[in-house]
Design an enzyme around this catalytic site. Structure first.
Site, PDB file in Angstrom:
ATOM      1  N   LYS A 302       0.835  -1.224   0.000  1.00  0.00           N
ATOM      2  CA  LYS A 302       0.000   0.000   0.000  1.00  0.00           C
ATOM      3  C   LYS A 302       0.858   1.258   0.000  1.00  0.00           C
ATOM      4  CE  LYS A 302      -3.975  -2.004   2.463  1.00  0.00           C
ATOM      5  NZ  LYS A 302      -3.456  -3.092   3.304  1.00  0.00           N
ATOM      6  N   ASP A 305       2.944   7.308  -0.377  1.00  0.00           N
ATOM      7  CA  ASP A 305       3.713   8.546  -0.291  1.00  0.00           C
ATOM      8  C   ASP A 305       3.885   9.168  -1.678  1.00  0.00           C
ATOM      9  OD1 ASP A 305       5.370  10.561   0.749  1.00  0.00           O
ATOM     10  OD2 ASP A 305       6.168   9.162   2.249  1.00  0.00           O
ATOM     11  N   GLN A 418     -12.379  -3.469  11.306  1.00  0.00           N
ATOM     12  CA  GLN A 418     -12.541  -4.331  10.121  1.00  0.00           C
ATOM     13  C   GLN A 418     -13.995  -4.818  10.029  1.00  0.00           C
ATOM     14  OE1 GLN A 418     -11.646  -5.077   7.240  1.00  0.00           O
ATOM     15  NE2 GLN A 418     -10.237  -6.802   7.200  1.00  0.00           N
TER      16      GLN A 418
HETATM   17  P1  5BU Z   1      -8.330 -10.372   7.807  1.00  0.00           P
HETATM   18  O1  5BU Z   1      -7.577 -11.100   8.871  1.00  0.00           O
HETATM   19  O2  5BU Z   1      -9.129 -11.331   6.862  1.00  0.00           O
HETATM   20  O3  5BU Z   1      -9.212  -9.257   8.350  1.00  0.00           O
HETATM   21  O4  5BU Z   1      -7.177  -9.689   6.912  1.00  0.00           O
HETATM   22  C1  5BU Z   1      -7.453  -8.814   5.876  1.00  0.00           C
HETATM   23  C2  5BU Z   1      -6.189  -8.472   5.114  1.00  0.00           C
HETATM   24  O5  5BU Z   1      -6.541  -7.663   4.002  1.00  0.00           O
HETATM   25  C3  5BU Z   1      -5.162  -7.695   5.912  1.00  0.00           C
HETATM   26  O6  5BU Z   1      -3.884  -8.100   5.502  1.00  0.00           O
HETATM   27  C4  5BU Z   1      -5.393  -6.245   5.522  1.00  0.00           C
HETATM   28  O7  5BU Z   1      -4.192  -5.509   5.459  1.00  0.00           O
HETATM   29  C5  5BU Z   1      -5.939  -6.390   4.104  1.00  0.00           C
HETATM   30  N1  5BU Z   1      -6.915  -5.329   3.753  1.00  0.00           N
HETATM   31  C6  5BU Z   1      -8.107  -5.145   4.404  1.00  0.00           C
HETATM   32  O8  5BU Z   1      -8.442  -5.867   5.337  1.00  0.00           O
HETATM   33  N2  5BU Z   1      -8.960  -4.145   4.029  1.00  0.00           N
HETATM   34  C7  5BU Z   1      -8.676  -3.323   3.017  1.00  0.00           C
HETATM   35  O9  5BU Z   1      -9.483  -2.452   2.692  1.00  0.00           O
HETATM   36  C8  5BU Z   1      -7.425  -3.521   2.342  1.00  0.00           C
HETATM   37  C9  5BU Z   1      -6.601  -4.531   2.724  1.00  0.00           C
HETATM   38 BR1  5BU Z   1      -6.993  -2.450   0.949  1.00  0.00          BR
END
Ligand code: 5BU
Length: 470
Positions: A302, A305, A418
């Site tokens: 990602k 910068d 998340q």
């Molecule tokens: P998880 O453990 O399934 O929640 O991991 C999700 C992965 O996807 C994690 O490595 C994040 O850095 C990546 N990710 C994310 O969760 N959401 C986003 O919007 C982006 C990347 Br872009």
């Protein structure tokens, strides 16, 4: 009403039709069965439901499930008349609210009998059964009003289901001929048609897989980047849309995970700067595993910068991302100059970019306008951009691949913002190409088995999301 009388009435009501009909497959059929009509005739609905109940009543089952739409009225009639619990497998996943695939009240391990109106190839029934089983239901018996005698019963039996039908087409023909409803010619034409058009379940599956290849090849025609083509090939060959995010802390953990999930994934995603004991040997070993199991290495760096710094971050030792990553993510918060700068490193011949257009967090700042502009940048830089990460529908169909993190079958989110979707929803609602699963896999007790489950569910959801179902 006995079976003979019922068949004659079904004929009179136009449920059993003889003539010339074009089937979904394009095949001309001399007969057509339209059981959706029976909801107009409650007494017939009851009669058929009773006939089906006769086949069901001695089976030790907890629930009755009707396959939408024709069999829904049958299963609800049976459930109501005989005080049985009913469940429904949705045809499409709900966009709001519970987002469930299967409606009803049941426990894992409960038994269920599944009812459809007609069994022809058996493929849609088998796919329904697979979904119900993934929800924890145990299914041994399948019911239908008519077995078209075109191979579906055999296919189901090969998959260890017992099939019970009120009629075979042959029986119906005998009744109708004896009742002078059809001519000897119609009788013979129909029997010939059945014998000549035995549908091979495997052939149908192959045909549907070709459709997958077609969708990907339509993307392929528009992309120049060799890594995109490579990914598309891996996906169709391995039947996997799964990218496992290996967000572990050590080299040993990452390599062990990659080896376990390798057979089930098309990509392994890394946050290589999180590996405490990173050394130059790690990319070498990862590459070897990628080759062994045929997957791509996806570094989720990602870059965000200014171009000048992003170039250094992409190429600088010790991580030297440009030397080993097949794919790397870039934000476009700094504008399209970020993509152009990465291009200027001269290192994008073998490494493709994925533009982060939208984040999966509940309070993301990636607004509507931002996402659209990010899609635009990605589209304009298609020679080096493989696709976008987003939480919405694929941009301008089939021009960019859509990658979706925030996928988990077990939970809805974490303590840090998340949010998660079920794979089924991601594929059916948004036309996702590749789902990214992290904790759902690497924190599970058995990552290999879990990855296999995600692979299966994801690929099936993808097949189901194709525009023209069999
Ligand atoms: P998880 O453990 O399934 O929640 O991991 C999700 C992965 O996807 C994690 O490595 C994040 O850095 C990546 N990710 C994310 O969760 N959401 C986003 O919007 C982006 C990347 Br872009």
């Amino acid at each position: 009403m006995n079976k003979q009388e019922l068949a004659l009435q079904l004929f009179d009501l136009g449920v059993l039709q003889f003539g010339s009909f074009t089937l979904k497959s394009g095949l001309q059929s001399p007969f057509y069965l339209d059981f959706r009509k029976i909801i107009a005739y409650p007494h017939i609905l009851k009669e058929i439901s009773e006939q089906l109940w006769e086949l069901t009543k001695s089976l030790p089952v907890d629930h009755i499930c009707g396959v939408p739409y024709a069999a829904l009225s049958l299963s609800s009639t049976m459930a109501t008349m005989h005080d049985k619990s009913m469940i429904v497998k949705r045809k499409e996943v709900k966009k709001h609210g519970t987002k469930k695939i299967v409606e009803g009240v049941f426990e894992k391990g409960d038994t269920c009998v599944v009812i459809d109106d007609v069994i022809s190839s058996g493929i849609s029934m088998i796919e329904t059964l697979e979904i119900l089983e993934q929800e924890g239901l145990k299914i041994d018996h399948v019911l239908a009003i008519v077995d078209r005698q075109q191979g579906g019963k055999d296919a189901l039996e090969k998959h260890d289901y017992q099939v019970h039908c009120v009629y075979t087409v042959g029986e119906i023909l005998d009744i109708l001929l004896a009742g002078e409803k059809i001519t000897q010619q119609q009788y013979e034409d129909t029997l010939d048609f059945i014998h000549e058009n035995h549908i091979s379940f495997e052939a149908l599956r192959r045909r549907r897989l070709k459709k997958v290849a077609f969708r990907y090849s339509s993307i392929e025609r528009q992309v120049e980047h060799p890594t995109t083509k490579k990914l598309l090939k891996i996906m169709s060959r391995k039947r996997s849309n799964l990218c496992c995010s290996g967000d572990v802390k050590t080299k040993a953990e990452l390599l062990a995970l990659a080896d376990k999930v390798g057979p089930h994934i098309c990509m392994l995603k890394t946050h290589i700067d999180n590996i405490q004991d990173f050394d130059a040997d790690l990319p070498v070993q990862l590459k070897a595993l990628a080759q062994k199991h045929n997957f791509l290495l996806f570094e989720d760096r990602k870059f965000a910068d200014i171009g000048h710094i992003a170039m250094q971050q992409f190429t600088a030792a010790p991580l030297s991302i440009a030397d080993w990553a097949d794919v790397v993510t870039v934000h476009v918060i700094a504008g399209s100059s970020s993509v152009e700068a990465l291009k200027a490193t001269g290192k994008l011949d073998n490494t493709a970019l994925i533009v982060v257009a939208e984040m999966s967090t509940k309070d993301t700042l990636t607004s509507e306008d931002y996402v659209e502009q990010a899609f635009d940048i990605a589209l304009r830089q298609r020679d080096v951009v493989m696709g976008v990460v987003a939480q919405r529908h694929r941009p301008k169909d089939a021009e960019l691949m859509l990658f979706s993190p925030g996928i988990n079958m077990a939970t809805k989110g974490d303590a840090h913002g998340q949010t998660y979707n079920h794979p089924q929803k991601a594929f059916s609602d948004r036309g996702v190409d590749v789902m990214i699963v992290g904790r759902g896999i690497y924190l599970s007790e058995d990552p290999a088995t879990t990855a296999a489950e995600y692979q299966k569910v994801g690929w099936q959801a993808y097949l189901d999301s194709l525009p023209s179902r069999q």
